[in-house]
Design an enzyme around this catalytic site. Structure first.
Site, PDB file in Angstrom:
ATOM      1  N   GLY A 215      22.658 -28.269  23.849  1.00  0.00           N
ATOM      2  CA  GLY A 215      22.314 -26.849  23.690  1.00  0.00           C
ATOM      3  C   GLY A 215      21.778 -26.589  22.300  1.00  0.00           C
TER       4      GLY A 215
ATOM      5  N   GLY B 153      25.473 -23.601  30.450  1.00  0.00           N
ATOM      6  CA  GLY B 153      24.229 -22.833  30.405  1.00  0.00           C
ATOM      7  C   GLY B 153      23.013 -23.741  30.323  1.00  0.00           C
TER       8      GLY B 153
ATOM      9  N   GLU C 229      29.304 -33.101  29.830  1.00  0.00           N
ATOM     10  CA  GLU C 229      30.081 -32.483  28.746  1.00  0.00           C
ATOM     11  C   GLU C 229      31.576 -32.608  29.037  1.00  0.00           C
ATOM     12  OE1 GLU C 229      28.336 -28.581  28.813  1.00  0.00           O
ATOM     13  OE2 GLU C 229      26.773 -29.130  27.395  1.00  0.00           O
TER      14      GLU C 229
HETATM   15  C1  5RP Z   1      25.022 -26.758  27.826  1.00  0.00           C
HETATM   16  C2  5RP Z   1      26.158 -25.989  27.278  1.00  0.00           C
HETATM   17  C3  5RP Z   1      25.959 -25.326  25.953  1.00  0.00           C
HETATM   18  O1  5RP Z   1      26.934 -25.807  25.085  1.00  0.00           O
HETATM   19  C4  5RP Z   1      26.082 -23.847  26.122  1.00  0.00           C
HETATM   20  O2  5RP Z   1      25.172 -23.430  27.116  1.00  0.00           O
HETATM   21  C5  5RP Z   1      25.783 -23.124  24.810  1.00  0.00           C
HETATM   22  O3  5RP Z   1      24.448 -23.319  24.477  1.00  0.00           O
HETATM   23  P1  5RP Z   1      23.812 -22.680  23.169  1.00  0.00           P
HETATM   24  O4  5RP Z   1      24.432 -23.367  21.999  1.00  0.00           O
HETATM   25  O5  5RP Z   1      22.332 -22.969  23.316  1.00  0.00           O
HETATM   26  O6  5RP Z   1      24.104 -21.205  23.201  1.00  0.00           O
HETATM   27  O7  5RP Z   1      27.212 -25.882  27.840  1.00  0.00           O
HETATM   28  O8  5RP Z   1      25.279 -27.196  29.144  1.00  0.00           O
END
Ligand code: 5RP
Length: 222
Positions: A33, A100, A107
């Site tokens: 992310g 997200g 993860e």
């Molecule tokens: C990806 C994730 C990310 O850690 C999460 O979506 C947060 O993303 P960002 O740092 O871009 O806000 O879980 O699968």
């Protein structure tokens, strides 16, 4: 401060933390992310400290390799002192919603191997009740509609994230309309639906250390 500046601030705090606390020659677990990308960028000067990294996505693997990090397959590694990653939402009990960026399964696997999960985020990610951010669920393609019906029965409104294929070749359903007051129970209930690979609740294995940035600086929660 802009959100990008807040991400860089908290990423640098995490780099300072692992510099002090991760054993010399250990493997660092790295998430996915935009906040995790800031962490990777800030990690470059610490290459001599770590023998390499494990990445939770192909995108993070490529970014780590582009700055010269050796990236191990998780099967080559038995100990990861720290896994550093962002989140979409975190509650007061340090349960989180992640995924997200569609990397939730890897993860969760890397977090399971890690001794400590350090979550880095700006203060907007801290919530009273999880669920305003739609909960991602990774699904085997042939089970998409079956899983969607079961998620509706649990009170959610699943929406297929069309066009997205995970690094594992699966689909994502984003579940809207949930107010998650029992994250451990919901995480287990969703995982028990046939066809679900994993869901984005990190509650049975929550965050160990949350670093949150705001214009006032970085605050930690354990
Ligand atoms: C990806 C994730 C990310 O850690 C999460 O979506 C947060 O993303 P960002 O740092 O871009 O806000 O879980 O699968």
């Amino acid at each position: 401060m802009t959100q990008d500046e807040l991400k860089r601030l908290v990423a640098q705090a995490a780099v300072d933390y692992v510099r002090k606390n991760a054993p010399q020659g250990s493997v660092i677990g790295v998430g996915t992310g935009s906040t995790a990308n800031c962490f990777i960028d800030a990690l470059a000067p610490l290459q001599g400290h770590f023998c390499g990294a494990v990445a939770s996505s192909e995108a993070s693997r490529e970014r780590l390799e582009s700055i010269g990090f050796k990236v191990f397959d998780l099967n080559e590694v038995s100990e990861i002192p720290f896994y550093v990653d962002g989140a979409d939402e975190v509650d007061a009990g340090l349960s989180a919603i992640k995924g997200g960026g569609a990397a939730l399964t890897r993860e969760k696997i890397v977090a399971a191997v890690a001794s400590r999960f350090i979550c880095i985020a700006d203060a907007s990610k801290k919530v009273e009740v999880l669920g305003r951010f739609p909960l991602p669920v990774e699904v085997i393609p042939m089970a998409r509609e079956h899983v969607a019906r079961r998620l509706k029965a649990l009170g959610g409104e699943p929406k297929w994230r069309e066009g997205v294929i995970t690094d594992n070749g699966n689909l994502i359903l984003d579940v809207h309309g949930l107010a998650i007051t029992d994250p451990v129970g919901l995480e287990s209930a969703i995982d028990h639906i046939s066809g679900v690979v994993t869901n984005g609740l990190f509650a049975r294995r929550p965050v160990d250390l949350l670093l949150l940035s705001s214009a006032d600086g970085v605050v930690s929660f354990v």
